[in-house]
Design a protein around this motif. Structure first.
Motif, short mmCIF file in Angstrom:
data_model
loop_
_atom_site.label_atom_id
_atom_site.label_comp_id
_atom_site.label_asym_id
_atom_site.label_seq_id
_atom_site.Cartn_x
_atom_site.Cartn_y
_atom_site.Cartn_z
N LEU A 15 -24.61 27.69 -53.57
CA LEU A 15 -25.75 28.40 -53.01
C LEU A 15 -26.82 28.59 -54.07
CD1 LEU A 15 -23.88 31.18 -50.99
CD2 LEU A 15 -24.75 28.99 -50.15
N THR A 16 -28.04 28.66 -53.62
CA THR A 16 -29.15 28.94 -54.53
C THR A 16 -29.15 30.42 -54.90
OG1 THR A 16 -30.66 29.35 -52.69
CG2 THR A 16 -30.47 27.07 -53.49
N LEU A 17 -29.97 30.77 -55.89
CA LEU A 17 -30.05 32.16 -56.33
C LEU A 17 -30.59 33.06 -55.23
CD1 LEU A 17 -31.32 31.76 -60.01
CD2 LEU A 17 -29.00 32.24 -59.21
N ASP A 18 -31.56 32.58 -54.47
CA ASP A 18 -32.11 33.39 -53.38
C ASP A 18 -31.05 33.64 -52.30
OD1 ASP A 18 -34.52 33.46 -54.69
OD2 ASP A 18 -35.33 31.72 -53.61
N GLU A 19 -30.27 32.63 -51.99
CA GLU A 19 -29.20 32.81 -51.00
C GLU A 19 -28.14 33.78 -51.51
OE1 GLU A 19 -29.41 28.39 -48.88
OE2 GLU A 19 -27.97 28.80 -50.49
N GLN A 20 -27.82 33.71 -52.79
CA GLN A 20 -26.84 34.64 -53.35
C GLN A 20 -27.37 36.08 -53.33
OE1 GLN A 20 -25.25 33.36 -57.15
NE2 GLN A 20 -25.41 31.20 -56.57
N ARG A 21 -28.66 36.26 -53.62
CA ARG A 21 -29.23 37.61 -53.57
C ARG A 21 -29.22 38.15 -52.15
NH1 ARG A 21 -33.16 35.00 -57.08
NH2 ARG A 21 -32.82 35.67 -59.25
N ALA A 22 -29.52 37.29 -51.18
CA ALA A 22 -29.51 37.74 -49.78
C ALA A 22 -28.10 38.16 -49.36
CB ALA A 22 -30.04 36.63 -48.88
N LEU A 23 -27.10 37.40 -49.76
CA LEU A 23 -25.73 37.76 -49.43
C LEU A 23 -25.31 39.04 -50.13
CD1 LEU A 23 -23.95 34.28 -49.46
CD2 LEU A 23 -24.49 35.70 -47.48
N TYR A 24 -25.74 39.22 -51.37
CA TYR A 24 -25.38 40.45 -52.08
C TYR A 24 -25.97 41.68 -51.40
CZ TYR A 24 -25.05 43.95 -55.74
OH TYR A 24 -24.79 45.11 -56.43
N ARG A 25 -27.23 41.57 -50.95
CA ARG A 25 -27.84 42.70 -50.23
C ARG A 25 -27.12 42.95 -48.91
NH1 ARG A 25 -32.66 40.39 -52.43
NH2 ARG A 25 -32.90 39.09 -50.56
N ARG A 26 -26.69 41.90 -48.25
CA ARG A 26 -25.98 42.07 -46.98
C ARG A 26 -24.64 42.78 -47.20
NH1 ARG A 26 -24.75 39.77 -41.91
NH2 ARG A 26 -22.51 39.46 -41.59
N TRP A 27 -23.94 42.44 -48.26
CA TRP A 27 -22.62 42.99 -48.49
C TRP A 27 -22.63 44.35 -49.19
CZ3 TRP A 27 -21.12 37.59 -50.66
CH2 TRP A 27 -20.87 36.72 -49.59
N SER A 28 -23.69 44.65 -49.93
CA SER A 28 -23.70 45.89 -50.70
C SER A 28 -24.55 46.98 -50.07
CB SER A 28 -24.22 45.61 -52.12
OG SER A 28 -25.55 45.09 -52.07
N GLY A 83 -26.57 46.49 -46.75
CA GLY A 83 -26.63 46.45 -45.30
C GLY A 83 -25.33 46.91 -44.65
N GLU A 84 -25.42 47.23 -43.37
CA GLU A 84 -24.27 47.68 -42.59
C GLU A 84 -23.85 46.66 -41.54
OE1 GLU A 84 -25.29 51.39 -40.90
OE2 GLU A 84 -25.44 52.45 -42.82
N ALA A 85 -24.45 45.48 -41.55
CA ALA A 85 -24.11 44.48 -40.54
C ALA A 85 -22.78 43.81 -40.82
CB ALA A 85 -25.22 43.42 -40.46
N ALA A 86 -22.39 43.72 -42.09
CA ALA A 86 -21.16 43.02 -42.45
C ALA A 86 -19.96 43.94 -42.29
CB ALA A 86 -21.24 42.52 -43.89
N LEU A 87 -18.85 43.38 -41.87
CA LEU A 87 -17.61 44.13 -41.78
C LEU A 87 -17.06 44.41 -43.18
CD1 LEU A 87 -15.89 42.21 -38.85
CD2 LEU A 87 -17.08 44.40 -38.75
#
Length: 384
Positions: free
Chosen positions: A194-207, A209-213
């Motif tokens: 993954l690119t750095l932008d994709e990794q940052r987006a996933l980190y925000r989702r997991w840390s 955001g509340e959408a992820a289980l």
């Protein structure tokens, strides 16, 4: 003959009768007559004749076909280079037979054919370049041959090393040109990343955001920040988690790994979500018992329960659950679970309809999840 003495004696008697009836002692004639009149005796006679060399040992079909394939590959080699290839094929077969005799792991017949394919292609390549003997082959010739298909360099080089090692031992060549050649293989991960932008987006989702289980967040953060593999995450147990120091020891690692705040919150959410619903009291009453069921503890009313917050994860802790009796016979247990922390119906709802719906659901299937148990408890509390 057979291990059983009486069976062996019976086989000898029938064999003697077979010789007397046919008047012959030829193995082929006796086998033909045994197959016609005594089928059970034909196999015993065949084993006896093959063991004592009265008949030729039957060839294995797979071995026969493999020998034919090896012969076709050998015949495809140009005539000046063919004797060395034929001797090499015989050596490979002899090694396989020796390994089978010693109980080792022999080469498969397909592997031998792959090695012969490589040597045959090399012989055709060298003969087209003007080579008539193997003694004049050098590293440049082999590199030119391997450059024809770089993806198969490692496989081809393995066959060339075996062939030229055999040729050097037998004196066919004075120097092994394939000994110093290498086929470097890529090490490590070779897939897409993954690119750095994709990794940052996933980190925000997991840390944040509340959408992820919770399980998705913990697995993603452990892999992204702590390089946890799927095997380590799959074999992670509660014993490897230290709550006081907020550390985790993944399987196979020698030290405890301190988790960051985001990963630790995700891990705590996983543990909270995985907490099972267990009863506070157990009874031995069954639906078929003549005695009346015990009276369960008093349940909160809708007015008192409406002020309590609902469960955020659709599950309840063990101390929040209490059993309620029911008249449904579709389940193996007479108890259903009511969660006081779950939101109960308001006073303007119709408890009769809720009770009917709950009974129909219970007849179809027993509640298996904590949410089903809470819904069943809501309906029964409203009915009460």
């Amino acid at each position: 003959m057979h291990r059983n003495v009486f069976y062996g004696a019976d086989a000898l008697a029938h064999t003697a009768r077979l010789v007397i009836d046919t008047g012959q002692t030829d193995p082929h004639a006796l086998l033909a007559e045994a197959r016609r009149t005594r089928p059970w005796l034909s196999r015993l006679l065949a084993d006896f004749f093959h063991t004592h060399h009265f008949l030729d040992t039957p060839a294995d079909i797979q071995s026969t076909r493999a020998a034919a394939r090896r012969e076709r590959r050998t015949e495809a080699v140009p005539a000046p280079l063919r004797p060395a290839v034929r001797a090499f094929a015989d050596v490979l077969v002899a090694r396989r037979e020796n390994a089978e005799r010693l109980g080792l792991r022999p080469n498969q017949l397909k592997t031998i054919e792959i090695r012969l394919d490589t040597v045959r292609d090399l012989a055709l390549h060298l003969h087209a370049k003007g080579h008539t003997t193997w003694a004049g082959v050098n590293v440049t010739d082999l590199e030119a041959f391997l450059a024809r298909n770089p993806a198969r360099r490692a496989s081809w080089l393995a066959g060339l090393r075996q062939f030229f090692s055999h040729a050097h031992r037998t004196g066919l060549v004075l120097h092994d040109p394939a000994a110093a050649m290498e086929a470097p293989q890529p090490r490590g991960f070779s897939g897409s990343t993954l690119t750095l932008d994709e990794q940052r987006a996933l980190y925000r989702r997991w840390s944040v955001g509340e959408a992820a289980l919770p399980h998705e967040a913990f697995i993603g953060l452990a892999a992204l920040l702590h390089a946890a593999t799927t095997t380590e995450l799959r074999h992670l147990t509660l014993v490897a988690i230290t709550t006081a120091s907020r550390t985790v020891r993944f399987p196979g690692r020698s030290i405890d790994l301190a988790l960051d705040d985001a990963t630790w919150r995700a891990l705590e959410a996983c543990l909270t979500t995985a907490a099972p619903c267990t009863p506070t009291t157990r009874t031995s009453w069954s639906p078929g018992s003549p005695e009346s069921p015990p009276i369960p503890p008093a349940q909160p009313t809708s007015e008192t329960a409406s002020h309590r917050p609902a469960s955020s994860h659709g599950s309840c802790a063990p101390h929040d659950c209490s059993p309620l009796p029911t008249n449904s016979t579709s389940s193996s247990s007479p108890w259903r679970w009511a969660c006081p922390t779950a939101e109960l119906p308001t006073t303007d709802s119709r408890p009769e309809q809720l009770s009917v719906v709950a009974e129909r659901r219970l007849r179809r299937r027993p509640p298996t999840s904590c949410a089903d148990r809470c819904r069943t408890g809501e309906a029964q509390s409203a009915h009460v």
